[in-house]
Design a protein around this motif. Structure first.
Motif, PDB file in Angstrom:
ATOM      1  N   VAL A 125      22.265  19.709 -33.560  1.00 11.64           N
ATOM      2  CA  VAL A 125      23.348  19.520 -34.525  1.00 11.64           C
ATOM      3  C   VAL A 125      23.608  20.828 -35.268  1.00 11.64           C
ATOM      4  O   VAL A 125      22.685  21.430 -35.831  1.00 11.64           O
ATOM      5  CB  VAL A 125      22.999  18.408 -35.539  1.00 11.64           C
ATOM      6  N   GLU A 126      24.857  21.257 -35.234  1.00 10.73           N
ATOM      7  CA  GLU A 126      25.287  22.430 -35.989  1.00 10.73           C
ATOM      8  C   GLU A 126      26.119  21.965 -37.175  1.00 10.73           C
ATOM      9  O   GLU A 126      27.042  21.161 -37.017  1.00 10.73           O
ATOM     10  CB  GLU A 126      26.102  23.374 -35.104  1.00 10.73           C
ATOM     11  N   SER A 127      25.810  22.472 -38.358  1.00 10.48           N
ATOM     12  CA  SER A 127      26.494  22.025 -39.570  1.00 10.48           C
ATOM     13  C   SER A 127      27.016  23.225 -40.356  1.00 10.48           C
ATOM     14  O   SER A 127      26.548  24.363 -40.189  1.00 10.48           O
ATOM     15  CB  SER A 127      25.543  21.209 -40.454  1.00 10.48           C
ATOM     16  N   THR A 128      27.976  22.947 -41.230  1.00 10.67           N
ATOM     17  CA  THR A 128      28.476  23.974 -42.139  1.00 10.67           C
ATOM     18  C   THR A 128      27.450  24.205 -43.242  1.00 10.67           C
ATOM     19  O   THR A 128      26.937  23.254 -43.846  1.00 10.67           O
ATOM     20  CB  THR A 128      29.812  23.539 -42.755  1.00 10.67           C
ATOM     21  N   LEU A 129      27.133  25.451 -43.492  1.00  7.64           N
ATOM     22  CA  LEU A 129      26.123  25.785 -44.496  1.00  7.64           C
ATOM     23  C   LEU A 129      26.666  25.545 -45.909  1.00  7.64           C
ATOM     24  O   LEU A 129      27.876  25.668 -46.145  1.00  7.64           O
ATOM     25  CB  LEU A 129      25.701  27.248 -44.345  1.00  7.64           C
ATOM     26  N   PRO A 130      25.784  25.209 -46.853  1.00  8.76           N
ATOM     27  CA  PRO A 130      26.220  25.025 -48.245  1.00  8.76           C
ATOM     28  C   PRO A 130      26.932  26.249 -48.792  1.00  8.76           C
ATOM     29  O   PRO A 130      27.888  26.139 -49.562  1.00  8.76           O
ATOM     30  CB  PRO A 130      24.901  24.752 -48.988  1.00  8.76           C
TER      31      PRO A 130
END
Length: 252
Positions: free
Chosen positions: A89-94
């Motif tokens: 899973v790749e997510s947008t960083l905070p």
């Protein structure tokens, strides 16, 4: 008290102490760990998340490993495990993070293995290649969730304790050491080239494959052989000409 009674009591006490000691030690040995436990800052490394099943009546059927968003990794790849499905899973960083490859706004934040089974009293290793490892921290913590077929879920998410003692459910932790002067953080990648993903620099750098090198060597050898043969033929021709002149002179 007779000698035999004293001996029996001593054996009983010893057995009780041993059982207590083993009971305290076994949980510490059964947690999810990362191997090897150290790597160099700024480089690539290949690690294995070692997952033991300490239950007697249930199998482990799912593993979820979370990756840091404070120190995101630009390159993450996994090695397939027979019988297991893997989801990265790749997510947008905070918040964006600046790296030597530019500003990162997304990164791999979770890896999940499911569909397989780790039977009681067995273990399985799940391998991951990662880099570039951060240079501004000495530890990377990977909180892990272990699920069982009976519905039990164990969270290995406790960070390392300041006093060095082990937490009740310690998270797998990778210790980062300063890069060596000769390796500059790339020692692990050099030791295991297949584990390290290709980088832009590596893609741009020209290289000669063993096959190309062998072809170049073969072509060079052929050219030398042909050149030598031509030289030899020339020498033979000269000798033949000289002998012909001598014979002609003698005849006349």
């Amino acid at each position: 008290m007779s000698l035999s009674s004293a001996c029996r009591r001593a054996v009983t006490v010893t057995a009780g102490v041993t059982a207590l000691t083993l009971g305290l030690a076994l949980p510490a040995l059964a947690h999810v760990s990362i191997n090897p436990g150290t790597a160099e800052q700024g480089g690539f490394t290949k690690v294995a998340f070692r997952v033991p099943n300490e239950r007697d009546n249930a199998s482990t059927n799912k593993i979820e490993v979370s990756l840091s968003t404070d120190h995101p990794l630009p390159f993450v790849s996994v090695r397939p495990v027979p019988g297991w499905d893997v989801k990265v899973v790749e997510s947008t960083l905070p918040k964006p993070v600046t790296t030597e490859y530019g500003e990162m706004t997304k990164a791999v934040t979770k890896i999940t293995w499911s569909g397989g089974k780790i039977e009681p009293h067995q273990f399985q290793e799940f391998e991951v290649s990662m880099g570039m490892l951060p240079k501004d921290t000495d530890t990377l913590v990977f909180p892990t969730v272990q699920s069982y077929t009976g519905g039990e879920v164990v969270k290995w998410a406790d960070p390392p304790k300041a006093d060095g003692s082990e937490a009740e459910h310690p998270a797998p932790t990778l210790k980062l050491t300063p890069a060596s002067a000769d390796g500059d953080g790339h020692g692990a990648a050099s030791a295991d080239p297949s584990a390290a993903p290709s980088t832009p620099a590596a893609q741009a750098a020209p290289s000669v494959t063993p096959v190309a090198a062998a072809q170049a060597s073969s072509s060079d050898g052929t050219a030398r052989l042909l050149g030598g043969a031509g030289l030899l033929a020339g020498i033979v021709g000269v000798v033949a000409g000289v002998l012909g002149l001598r014979r002609g002179g003698r005849t006349s």
